[in-house]
Design an enzyme around this catalytic site. Structure first.
Site, PDB file in Angstrom:
ATOM      1  N   GLY A  43       0.842  -1.199   0.000  1.00 42.46           N
ATOM      2  CA  GLY A  43       0.000   0.000   0.000  1.00 42.46           C
ATOM      3  C   GLY A  43       0.878   1.251   0.000  1.00 42.46           C
ATOM      4  CB  SER A 115       4.653  -3.389  -2.454  1.00 41.78           C
ATOM      5  OG  SER A 115       4.570  -2.201  -3.192  1.00 41.78           O
ATOM      6  CD1 TRP A 116       3.078  -0.239   3.503  1.00 48.08           C
ATOM      7  CD2 TRP A 116       4.674   1.314   3.309  1.00 48.08           C
ATOM      8  NE1 TRP A 116       3.232   0.359   4.732  1.00 48.08           N
ATOM      9  CE2 TRP A 116       4.204   1.321   4.646  1.00 48.08           C
ATOM     10  CE3 TRP A 116       5.692   2.203   2.952  1.00 48.08           C
ATOM     11  CZ2 TRP A 116       4.698   2.187   5.622  1.00 48.08           C
ATOM     12  CZ3 TRP A 116       6.204   3.077   3.929  1.00 48.08           C
ATOM     13  CH2 TRP A 116       5.697   3.058   5.237  1.00 48.08           C
ATOM     14  CG  ASP A 270       8.351  -3.621 -10.017  1.00 48.63           C
ATOM     15  OD1 ASP A 270       7.609  -2.681 -10.370  1.00 48.63           O
ATOM     16  OD2 ASP A 270       8.419  -4.021  -8.840  1.00 48.63           O
ATOM     17  CG  HIS A 298       4.976  -3.757  -8.018  1.00 56.18           C
ATOM     18  ND1 HIS A 298       6.179  -3.380  -7.478  1.00 56.18           N
ATOM     19  CD2 HIS A 298       4.058  -3.509  -7.049  1.00 56.18           C
ATOM     20  CE1 HIS A 298       6.008  -2.918  -6.260  1.00 56.18           C
ATOM     21  NE2 HIS A 298       4.720  -2.999  -5.966  1.00 56.18           N
TER      22      HIS A 298
END
Length: 322
Positions: A43, A115-116, A270, A298
């Site tokens: 996120g 990711s985050w 990505d 990604h």
């Protein structure tokens, strides 16, 4: 390659009161006697999903998944415009992870992030290296200003038509500045129509810049108004504030993880997060391995299955350090 494990249900779950009126939803899957591992979702604001449980072999792990403050089943949610985000920072999330670890009676655990969740995982591990057995990090990010500028501005070079639609709601005198912060102001506007248009445009752009990954399909959750607002508000809040990190600090403190084994898994295609972010972290982290998934962006391709396999491999290293 074993890949993803069969779907499973939590054997325990609950709400944990943390600070500032926030309650975190958490769940555990696998076996109570298994190797403890915490999953940090992306996120910011995506929340944990049933699919994420499949990364963890239920015969090996005691896997803890939770919704970070402001999203998912945690309360209050950021889709409510009255929810105060000033107490939602990286520092608060690190403290939440520690409170959850203590609540569950876990001494040390494996940290898994996507990711985050990679940025958050690195920040947590650098703050509490004595609590981390090993790390598995996928779709690597580091929360730098360069990464945010790439996604919000420089990606125009790849998607010029779509970027013009993305930038359209931002006032012309704000377009040379912090675009994420400008969007955060739109998402806090008193007019609900302004907020809704901003959420839609932000999430449209999110779908665009991950669209080059193999097997891409539009993200179905963006069709849900509540999720769309939560996600857009959380991402712009963090990105607009440099992820509440001193720029480049994570890179500069990778020596704190010298004794922590880890794997970085990243897709060759990505475009949202170019491979050099993972490469630069790997070069600074003596105990790390970099795995490049040649058919993934990604996510997509064989990314999820390969990531699950690497989590299993890291588990073997973690067991030796328990």
């Amino acid at each position: 390659m074993i890949g993803l494990h069969p779907p499973t249900e939590p054997y325990d779950s609950g709400l944990l009161d943390v600070t500032d009126g926030n309650s975190l939803y958490w769940e555990t899957v696998g076996t109570p006697a298994g190797l403890p591992v915490v999953h940090l979702h992306g996120g910011p604001g995506s929340g944990c999903t049933p699919g994420a449980r499949r990364f963890f072999d239920p015969q090996v792990f005691r896997a803890v998944l939770f919704d970070q403050r402001g999203c998912g089943r945690s309360r209050p949610r950021a889709d409510d415009p009255s929810t105060d985000l000033t107490t939602n920072t990286t520092g608060h999330l690190i403290a939440d992870i520690e409170r959850l670890r203590e609540h569950l009676g876990i001494d040390r655990w494996v940290v898994v992030g996507l990711s985050w969740g990679v940025t958050l995982g690195l920040a947590y591990a650098q703050a509490h290296p004595d609590r981390v057995l090993a790390m598995a990090l996928g779709a690597v990010t580091a929360g730098t200003r360069r990464e945010v500028e790439w996604i919000t501005r420089d990606m125009r070079r790849v998607f010029p038509r779509e970027w013009e639609r993305f930038i359209e709601p931002v006032a012309e005198n704000e377009r040379e500045g912090n675009i994420a912060a400008a969007y955060a102001l739109l998402l806090a506007d008193a007019d609900p129509q302004v907020r809704e248009q901003a959420a839609r445009r932000w999430c449209e752009w999110e779908d665009v810049h991950v669209s080059l990954m193999p097997g891409w399909t539009p993200r179905a959750s963006f069709q849900d108004a509540s999720f769309r607002m939560t996600f857009a508000r959380m991402v712009t809040h963090y990105w607009g504030n440099d992820c509440f990190l001193v720029d480049g600090r994570l890179h500069d403190r990778m020596d704190r993880l010298a004794d922590v084994p880890g794997v970085l898994v990243h897709g060759r295609y990505d475009v949202s997060g170019p491979l050099d972010t993972a490469w630069d972290l790997h070069r600074r982290w003596d105990g790390s391995t970099l795995v490049v998934v040649d058919d993934a962006g990604h996510g997509g391709g064989s990314f999820s299955g390969r990531f699950a396999d690497e989590i299993g491999a890291v588990a073997e290293l973690a067991v030796r350090r328990r």
